[in-house]
Design a protein around this motif. Structure first.
Motif, short mmCIF file in Angstrom:
data_model
loop_
_atom_site.label_atom_id
_atom_site.label_comp_id
_atom_site.label_asym_id
_atom_site.label_seq_id
_atom_site.Cartn_x
_atom_site.Cartn_y
_atom_site.Cartn_z
N THR A 20 0.88 -1.33 0.11
CA THR A 20 -0.06 -0.13 0.08
C THR A 20 0.79 1.25 0.13
N LEU A 21 2.11 1.08 -0.22
CA LEU A 21 3.11 2.31 -0.39
C LEU A 21 2.45 3.62 -0.92
N GLY A 22 2.00 3.17 -2.35
CA GLY A 22 1.40 4.23 -3.11
C GLY A 22 0.13 4.94 -2.99
N ALA A 23 -0.51 4.10 -2.23
CA ALA A 23 -2.16 4.41 -1.75
C ALA A 23 -2.66 5.79 -1.37
N MET A 24 -2.03 6.11 -0.18
CA MET A 24 -2.51 7.58 0.29
C MET A 24 -1.64 8.61 -0.42
N PRO A 25 -0.21 8.40 -0.75
CA PRO A 25 0.42 9.44 -1.49
C PRO A 25 -0.48 9.56 -3.09
N GLY A 26 -0.79 8.48 -3.55
CA GLY A 26 -1.46 8.69 -4.73
C GLY A 26 -2.88 9.25 -4.76
N ILE A 27 -3.65 9.24 -3.52
CA ILE A 27 -4.80 10.02 -3.38
C ILE A 27 -4.51 11.24 -3.24
N LYS A 28 -3.59 11.71 -2.56
CA LYS A 28 -3.23 13.17 -2.09
C LYS A 28 -2.72 13.81 -3.38
N ALA A 29 -2.06 13.12 -4.20
CA ALA A 29 -1.63 13.84 -5.34
C ALA A 29 -2.75 13.96 -6.44
N PHE A 30 -3.56 13.02 -6.34
CA PHE A 30 -4.74 13.26 -7.27
C PHE A 30 -5.44 14.53 -6.56
N THR A 31 -5.48 14.47 -5.32
CA THR A 31 -6.24 15.70 -4.90
C THR A 31 -5.53 17.08 -5.26
N ALA A 32 -4.13 17.08 -5.34
CA ALA A 32 -3.21 18.02 -5.62
C ALA A 32 -3.61 18.28 -7.24
N ALA A 33 -3.78 17.37 -8.05
CA ALA A 33 -3.90 17.56 -9.46
C ALA A 33 -5.36 18.20 -9.63
N VAL A 34 -6.37 17.69 -8.85
CA VAL A 34 -7.60 18.54 -8.93
C VAL A 34 -7.66 20.19 -8.44
N ILE A 35 -7.03 20.28 -7.36
CA ILE A 35 -6.69 21.56 -6.96
C ILE A 35 -6.05 22.38 -7.93
N GLY A 36 -4.98 22.09 -8.54
CA GLY A 36 -4.38 22.86 -9.58
C GLY A 36 -5.13 22.84 -10.73
N GLY A 37 -5.83 22.10 -11.15
CA GLY A 37 -6.73 22.05 -12.36
C GLY A 37 -6.27 20.80 -13.19
N ILE A 38 -7.18 19.72 -13.31
CA ILE A 38 -6.66 18.46 -13.63
C ILE A 38 -6.80 18.57 -15.12
N GLY A 39 -5.60 17.99 -15.79
CA GLY A 39 -5.26 18.12 -17.24
C GLY A 39 -4.23 19.21 -17.35
N SER A 40 -3.91 20.05 -16.14
CA SER A 40 -2.84 21.17 -16.32
C SER A 40 -1.61 20.74 -15.82
N ILE A 41 -0.32 20.76 -16.68
CA ILE A 41 0.76 20.40 -15.96
C ILE A 41 1.23 21.43 -14.91
N PRO A 42 1.39 22.79 -15.17
CA PRO A 42 1.64 23.74 -14.13
C PRO A 42 0.71 23.52 -12.92
#
Length: 291
Positions: A215-237
């Protein structure tokens, strides 16, 4: 000094989240799908490094092996699991991604067992002392790696033929295909890049906390997805901004004893507030769906 130290640690962990979030946002921006198995590719990268380290006892070679293993895995998953579903509904793709995630976790438990591994060879000990201020070497390495990855990826997307093709496919896949762009190859390249970044993220995580499990990547994956949504999913910056912002919020919350138990709740509350104000995320663009 404590605030400055917490802020620097926040940039460090936020950089790791940003690296993972880029994988999410690139796949969504180009393939228009949410790859919820991305966090488990981080886990596979961790185990690939663990096996390579046992055989070669060289952390950098282990990282190279993990990148290769994750790239091959990412391309294979895209080809076997996601490519046949290009014309399927979003729900079918989502369920498939969850199934791939469960499969990878189960295989890891079968092969390596449920007990966590402790690959301490990845750890980087020591601190840089600047007066009364101390900076861990691992923090400096994470910040340096993050900056280099962001710079290389930005140059790649803006100035290379493949990068420009990726932008074209993300804007309009049909039009890009009519212009002669091989969309299947571009999507495969996107999965390869995201998977390579997942392996780097696994290295940075094990460098700070050498505990490896299925489960190493489970919570970091969820938080990174949250970060992607916060920044705007589909936007690299946006993924970069969202990752750093989430890391700073997490670090500052953990530095306050009364807020530390509620850190995860605070992070997801920030997501809700930002989406209420800007539904497309901080740097995301609202798109009109054609009917």
């Amino acid at each position: 000094m404590e605030f400055l130290s917490a802020l620097l640690n926040g940039f460090s962990s936020g950089g790791t989240y940003a690296i993972i979030a880029i994988g999410y946002t690139m796949v969504y921006g180009i393939a228009k799908m949410l790859n919820f198995a991305h966090g488990d590719i981080i886990m596979v990268g961790g185990y690939a490094m663990f096996v390579s380290l046992m055989l070669l006892n060289q952390p950098l070679l282990a990282l190279a092996f993990a990148i290769l293993a994750c790239v091959l895995l990412g391309i294979t998953v895209e080809r076997l699991a996601y490519k046949p579903l290009r014309g399927a509904s979003s729900l079918a793709v989502l369920i498939t991604a969850i199934g791939v995630s469960s499969l990878l976790q189960s295989l890891a438990q079968i092969i390596f067992g449920a007990a966590p591994k402790m690959p301490t060879r990845f750890m980087i000990n020591g601190t840089v002392v600047l007066g009364s201020f101390r900076i861990n070497y691992s923090t400096l390495v994470t910040l340096a790696v993050t900056v280099v990855i962001m710079a290389v990826l930005t140059v790649f997307v803006k100035y290379t033929k493949t990068g420009r093709a990726m932008v074209a496919v993300s804007e309009d896949r049909g039009a890009a295909q009519l212009m002669g762009i091989n969309t299947n190859r571009i999507i495969a390249v996107t999965f390869a890049i995201g998977s390579a970044l997942a392996a780097v993220a696994a290295y940075l995580m094990l460098m700070k906390a050498p505990t490896l499990s299925s489960t190493l990547g489970a919570m970091p994956g969820i938080k990174a997805f949250t970060a992607a949504v916060i920044g705007g999913i589909g936007s690299i910056p946006g993924a970069m901004l969202g990752g750093v912002l989430l890391g700073v919020i997490e670090s500052l919350a953990l530095s306050v004893p009364k807020l530390a138990p509620f850190t995860d709740a605070i992070e997801f509350a920030v997501l809700v507030v930002i989406l209420l104000v800007k539904p497309a995320g901080l740097l995301g663009k609202a798109r009109r769906e054609k009917v």
